[in-house]
Design a protein around this motif. Structure first.
Motif, short mmCIF file in Angstrom:
data_model
loop_
_atom_site.label_atom_id
_atom_site.label_comp_id
_atom_site.label_asym_id
_atom_site.label_seq_id
_atom_site.Cartn_x
_atom_site.Cartn_y
_atom_site.Cartn_z
N HIS A 354 60.98 121.44 61.61
CA HIS A 354 62.23 121.11 60.96
C HIS A 354 63.35 120.94 62.00
CE1 HIS A 354 65.67 121.27 58.28
NE2 HIS A 354 64.83 121.03 57.30
N HIS A 356 66.38 121.71 62.05
CA HIS A 356 67.24 122.87 62.30
C HIS A 356 66.62 123.84 63.30
CE1 HIS A 356 69.79 122.41 58.50
NE2 HIS A 356 69.96 121.47 59.36
N GLY A 372 70.32 117.49 60.70
CA GLY A 372 70.65 117.39 59.28
C GLY A 372 70.58 115.95 58.83
N HIS A 373 71.31 115.64 57.76
CA HIS A 373 71.24 114.28 57.22
C HIS A 373 72.38 113.41 57.73
CE1 HIS A 373 74.36 115.63 54.54
NE2 HIS A 373 73.59 116.52 53.99
N GLN A 377 72.66 110.49 53.44
CA GLN A 377 71.45 110.86 52.68
C GLN A 377 70.64 109.65 52.23
OE1 GLN A 377 73.21 113.96 50.10
NE2 GLN A 377 71.85 115.40 51.11
N PRO A 386 63.95 114.74 55.14
CA PRO A 386 65.16 115.45 54.73
C PRO A 386 66.25 115.42 55.79
CG PRO A 386 63.45 117.02 55.35
CD PRO A 386 62.84 115.66 55.48
N CYS B 39 72.72 121.07 55.13
CA CYS B 39 71.58 120.47 55.83
C CYS B 39 70.66 119.67 54.91
CB CYS B 39 70.78 121.56 56.53
SG CYS B 39 70.31 122.89 55.45
N GLY B 40 70.92 119.69 53.61
CA GLY B 40 70.09 118.92 52.70
C GLY B 40 68.79 119.63 52.32
N ASP B 41 68.61 120.88 52.78
CA ASP B 41 67.41 121.61 52.42
C ASP B 41 67.45 121.99 50.94
OD1 ASP B 41 66.63 121.45 54.98
OD2 ASP B 41 66.88 123.57 55.46
N GLY B 63 62.38 122.74 53.94
CA GLY B 63 63.28 123.63 54.64
C GLY B 63 62.79 123.92 56.05
#
Lengths: 417, 143
Positions: A354, A356, A372-373, A377, A386, B39-41, B63
């Motif tokens: 991921h 993050h 992140g996005h 989006q 994602p 974060c869009g999770d 996630g």
């Protein structure tokens, strides 16, 4: 012609390399490692000259603009209006009256939606945007659509992240009342052929708004040559302070538009029966403006123009080429956005790790990336992911920093092996 | 790098790779969707409650490793516990990851969840760790 800056152009490679020394914040350690700042698409760092200009305003001639007869106010007004003139020269607007100070790109687009949009776009009319817009060029139009029943149409993009323009003539329908497109995508880096879009829209008499938030700092923009009707950018992405940005608009269009906000400074005469509005650009600048921000942005534009733009472009494109090659050495790394014409933005995913987690690990080595996005989006939805990791570079970054990023991405792979 | 090792402990990496109780539960069950707009999770949790006891509990979603492992371990901790315990655990867990001096007694009660103490050093990741817990709370409240 563009106004030439007073400073002699520092156009050789050495000066581009040493530009880094002008940025105090770049010279620091984060988590015991030298900072590698790869989050420039979110905001760039600020050179000392910008910081000094803001400090000088507050520490010596701090005062309100456009209303005092005293010396400090005169100086503040002069400096603030000089910044407007610098920006006019920088983007080659015909008149300084076409330069509206706003909070940033988002504020500028909202201004157009609520002022131009509400008076020129009706129920059933269409606004044409692209699939790669930042949320700031989607949501203001959706708010307008809720208010007046207009509709959004979308120009799609292909797997490389390039706009598909084959059907542009159909998308520009008799109902299209405005085209609002991003010049360079913040999440993909794609630089769009806005010249073609503007030309085709104008053939049908449709005005075009350009979101230049991610392009103004990477090239030369001449609004008269482009012939765009509106153009928006943020100061903090071109080495200036936050909270200040620019809306350029053709004078004829701006003059017909109603005010966006009411208040002080934007009026000519107020009575309870009737109020008349101030002339451009003040009609759109209600209330005490961000004076320090405007002055700081003026200093940023001067800083930027002290370099030869072709040297900046060459350096950033070299970083792009180098990064594209090096990043693909990392097993499992996939670049998102591989357009032929793009800025030095590397959006990527790494196996199923991921973004993050990648961002947190890179930060432990002092590498600042965005994860992140990226407020896009629909772009993430297009690629069915994602989020991405985004490293966005400008001319003060180096190939060595890219090497360090690549080394630490190998380390990320190790953690999640 | 000790902070990093503390955050990405092997147990967390294992749960990220092979999450427990991953999937959906058939209705009737309580469910809720949790989102981290930053974060869009997102995560969906499903609970089957019988006589005030959490009989079964599953989750699915997108996630990061921290949020996935937290959700996975959470399901193993809460299964078989009274519904009221969910909120109590959430508070203890919140304290564990946010407080400078977490309650030692809570640490013991949290069992395996205590390995998330490392998140404390990464303030931007606290929401990742607590997302599943907040979502369970919402699911219980929604009935």
């Amino acid at each position: 012609m563009m106004n030439q800056p007073l400073l002699q152009k520092k156009d050789n490679l050495t000066s581009i390399q040493s530009a880094r020394l002008s940025f105090p914040a770049l010279d620091q350690s984060v988590n015991d490692h030298p900072l590698v700042y790869f989050d420039n698409a979110a905001t760039t760092h600020k050179p000392l000259s910008v910081l000094k200009s803001i400090d000088q305003f507050y520490s010596s001639y701090n005062s309100n603009v456009h209303r005092g007869v005293h010396s400090l106010s005169e100086k503040a007004t002069e400096q603030y209006e000089n910044a407007r003139k610098s920006i006019q020269g920088f983007i080659n607007a015909e008149s300084a009256q076409e330069i509206i100070f706003v909070k940033g790109t988002t504020d500028a687009i909202n201004l157009i939606a609520q002022s131009y949009g509400r008076s020129n776009i009706q129920a059933g009319d269409e606004i044409l945007i692209t699939e790669m817009e930042h949320h700031s060029n989607i949501v203001p139009w959706q708010i307008l659509a809720e208010q007046n029943g207009c509709k959004l149409n979308i120009i799609p993009f292909n797997e490389k992240g390039e706009l598909i323009l084959e059907n542009l003539d159909q998308l520009l329908s008799s109902k299209t009342k405005l085209v609002s497109v991003v010049h360079a995508s913040n999440s993909l880096g794609t630089v769009n052929p806005i010249e073609t879009i503007i030309r085709k829209a104008h053939l049908k008499g449709i005005p075009v708004l350009i979101d230049a938030a991610q392009s103004i700092q990477h090239g030369k923009i001449d609004v008269q040559k482009l012939d765009c009707d509106f153009l928006a950018f943020s100061g903090h992405k071109i080495y200036g302070p936050t909270g200040i940005g620019v809306l350029y608009g053709k004078k004829t269009l701006l003059e017909e538009m109603p005010p966006y906000q009411g208040g002080g400074d934007m009026i000519n005469y107020v009575s309870f029966e009737k109020t008349t509005y101030n002339e451009l650009p003040y009609k759109f600048e209600a209330g005490t403006p961000n004076i320090a921000g405007g002055i700081g942005l003026g200093a940023a534009i001067e800083f930027f123009q002290s370099y030869d733009i072709n040297s900046i472009i060459a350096k950033e494109q070299a970083l792009l080429k180098y990064g594209q090659k090096k990043l693909l050495e990392v097993p499992g790394l996939q670049l998102i956005g591989t357009a032929e014409n793009k800025t030095a933005v590397f959006s990527f995913v790494l196996k199923d790790i991921h973004p993050h987690d990648i961002g947190t690990i890179l930060n432990q080595y002092g590498i600042a990336v965005r994860t992140g996005h990226h407020c896009t989006q629909p772009v993430m939805a297009h690629y069915k992911i994602p989020a991405t990791v985004r490293a966005s570079l400008v001319f003060y970054n180096t190939e060595r920093e890219i090497d360090f990023l690549v080394e630490k991405l190998h380390a990320v792979n190790e953690v999640f092996k | 790098m000790s902070n990093l090792n503390e955050l990405y402990q092997q147990v967390i990496l294992d749960h990220n790779k092979n999450p427990k109780n991953y999937g959906q539960l058939p209705p009737p069950c309580c469910s809720a969707e949790g989102k981290n707009p930053l974060c869009g999770d997102h995560i969906d949790v499903y609970l089957t409650i019988e006589d005030g006891i959490i009989k079964d509990l599953k989750f699915e979603g997108d996630g990061c490793a921290i949020s996935k492992a937290s959700a996975s371990i959470m399901t193993t901790v809460l299964k078989g516990k009274p519904v009221a315990a969910a909120n109590e655990y959430l508070e203890m867990f919140q304290d564990l990851v946010t407080s400078d001096q977490p309650n030692e007694e809570h640490k013991g009660k949290l069992g395996k969840m205590a390995i998330f103490r490392g998140v404390h050093e990464f303030p931007t990741r606290i929401k990742c760790a607590t997302l599943a817990w907040h979502t369970v709370k919402d699911a219980v409240a929604a009935g």
